[in-house]
Design a protein around this motif. Structure first.
Motif, PDB file in Angstrom:
ATOM      1  N   GLU A  91      -5.546 103.900  74.197  1.00 19.96           N
ATOM      2  CA  GLU A  91      -4.908 102.618  74.501  1.00 19.96           C
ATOM      3  C   GLU A  91      -5.795 101.665  75.296  1.00 19.96           C
ATOM      4  O   GLU A  91      -5.551 100.458  75.305  1.00 19.96           O
ATOM      5  CB  GLU A  91      -3.599 102.844  75.257  1.00 19.96           C
ATOM      6  CG  GLU A  91      -2.525 103.464  74.395  1.00 19.96           C
ATOM      7  CD  GLU A  91      -1.183 103.571  75.102  1.00 19.96           C
ATOM      8  OE1 GLU A  91      -0.986 102.937  76.169  1.00 19.96           O
ATOM      9  OE2 GLU A  91      -0.324 104.298  74.588  1.00 19.96           O
ATOM     10  N   VAL A  92      -6.814 102.211  75.975  1.00 19.34           N
ATOM     11  CA  VAL A  92      -7.636 101.342  76.817  1.00 19.34           C
ATOM     12  C   VAL A  92      -9.114 101.458  76.467  1.00 19.34           C
ATOM     13  O   VAL A  92      -9.744 100.486  76.053  1.00 19.34           O
ATOM     14  CB  VAL A  92      -7.423 101.647  78.323  1.00 19.34           C
ATOM     15  CG1 VAL A  92      -8.325 100.767  79.183  1.00 19.34           C
ATOM     16  CG2 VAL A  92      -5.961 101.448  78.706  1.00 19.34           C
ATOM     17  N   PHE A  93      -9.699 102.639  76.645  1.00 18.48           N
ATOM     18  CA  PHE A  93     -11.151 102.792  76.562  1.00 18.48           C
ATOM     19  C   PHE A  93     -11.733 102.535  75.179  1.00 18.48           C
ATOM     20  O   PHE A  93     -12.910 102.208  75.064  1.00 18.48           O
ATOM     21  CB  PHE A  93     -11.583 104.171  77.043  1.00 18.48           C
ATOM     22  CG  PHE A  93     -11.250 104.456  78.492  1.00 18.48           C
ATOM     23  CD1 PHE A  93     -10.921 103.445  79.378  1.00 18.48           C
ATOM     24  CD2 PHE A  93     -11.270 105.747  78.968  1.00 18.48           C
ATOM     25  CE1 PHE A  93     -10.622 103.712  80.702  1.00 18.48           C
ATOM     26  CE2 PHE A  93     -10.984 106.030  80.292  1.00 18.48           C
ATOM     27  CZ  PHE A  93     -10.645 105.013  81.157  1.00 18.48           C
ATOM     28  N   LYS A  94     -10.942 102.650  74.146  1.00 15.71           N
ATOM     29  CA  LYS A  94     -11.450 102.394  72.791  1.00 15.71           C
ATOM     30  C   LYS A  94     -11.203 100.969  72.306  1.00 15.71           C
ATOM     31  O   LYS A  94     -11.513 100.650  71.170  1.00 15.71           O
ATOM     32  CB  LYS A  94     -10.837 103.400  71.812  1.00 15.71           C
ATOM     33  CG  LYS A  94     -11.323 104.815  72.049  1.00 15.71           C
ATOM     34  CD  LYS A  94     -10.735 105.796  71.060  1.00 15.71           C
ATOM     35  CE  LYS A  94     -11.275 107.200  71.333  1.00 15.71           C
ATOM     36  NZ  LYS A  94     -10.686 108.187  70.422  1.00 15.71           N
ATOM     37  N   THR A  95     -10.697 100.117  73.191  1.00 14.69           N
ATOM     38  CA  THR A  95     -10.412  98.737  72.786  1.00 14.69           C
ATOM     39  C   THR A  95     -11.635  97.838  72.977  1.00 14.69           C
ATOM     40  O   THR A  95     -12.500  98.112  73.810  1.00 14.69           O
ATOM     41  CB  THR A  95      -9.240  98.137  73.597  1.00 14.69           C
ATOM     42  OG1 THR A  95      -9.641  97.986  74.964  1.00 14.69           O
ATOM     43  CG2 THR A  95      -7.987  98.988  73.489  1.00 14.69           C
ATOM     44  N   ALA A  96     -11.665  96.762  72.227  1.00 15.45           N
ATOM     45  CA  ALA A  96     -12.764  95.797  72.342  1.00 15.45           C
ATOM     46  C   ALA A  96     -12.777  95.150  73.728  1.00 15.45           C
ATOM     47  O   ALA A  96     -13.847  94.907  74.292  1.00 15.45           O
ATOM     48  CB  ALA A  96     -12.638  94.735  71.252  1.00 15.45           C
TER      49      ALA A  96
END
Length: 154
Positions: A62-67
């Motif tokens: 939900e956070v670390f893989k977002t742009a």
């Protein structure tokens, strides 16, 4: 014409590959410390149980893989993953390093994210000045980044 097409395709592939690779998560604390000191950025220490901790996996997805996170991280911190897996084998040196840092920061649950400024001391000693910590924050990258910014901007 073939050369131009080849150069164009190579450029597109290289750009896509750079985006897909994303961020560098360091596992060697000494290397990450030196990079952070050189770049004058805080360390973001992610204490995780990568192969068993549901909240850790949720934080990653939900956070670390977002742009938004990737852009923020490149601009603001040096990333360190301190993993405590149950099924994934690790080298003994890595286990020892991670458990020492877990004790040092008094981490009792996962996920925990500490932010710390690296400081080189006399006689080659290193120090980490804790800025604060967080864990999983509901609301996705925007909410998590607001918390992280409050910690590192102090």
């Amino acid at each position: 014409m073939k050369k131009i097409l080849f150069i164009l395709l190579f450029t597109v592939f290289t750009s896509i590959n750079g985006i897909a690779q994303g961020l560098t998560w360091h596992t060697n604390m000494d290397e990450a410390f030196d990079i952070a000191a050189k770049e004058e950025k805080p360390l973001m220490l992610f204490f995780t149980g990568s192969d068993w901790c549901g909240w850790c996996i949720k934080l990653q997805n939900e956070v670390f893989k977002t742009a938004d996170f990737k852009k923020w991280a490149k601009d603001n911190v040096v990333l360190v993953e301190l993993d405590y897996p149950k099924r994934t084998p690790q080298a003994q040196e890595l286990k020892t390093q991670n458990y020492e840092l877990q004790r040092m920061f008094n981490v009792r649950g996962y996920p925990t994210v500490f932010f710390a400024n690296p400081q080189n001391m006399a006689e080659g000693k290193k120090n980490l000045n804790s800025l604060g910590s967080t864990g999983f924050v509901r609301g996705g990258a925007e909410k998590w980044l607001a918390v992280a910014n409050n910690i590192i901007k102090k």
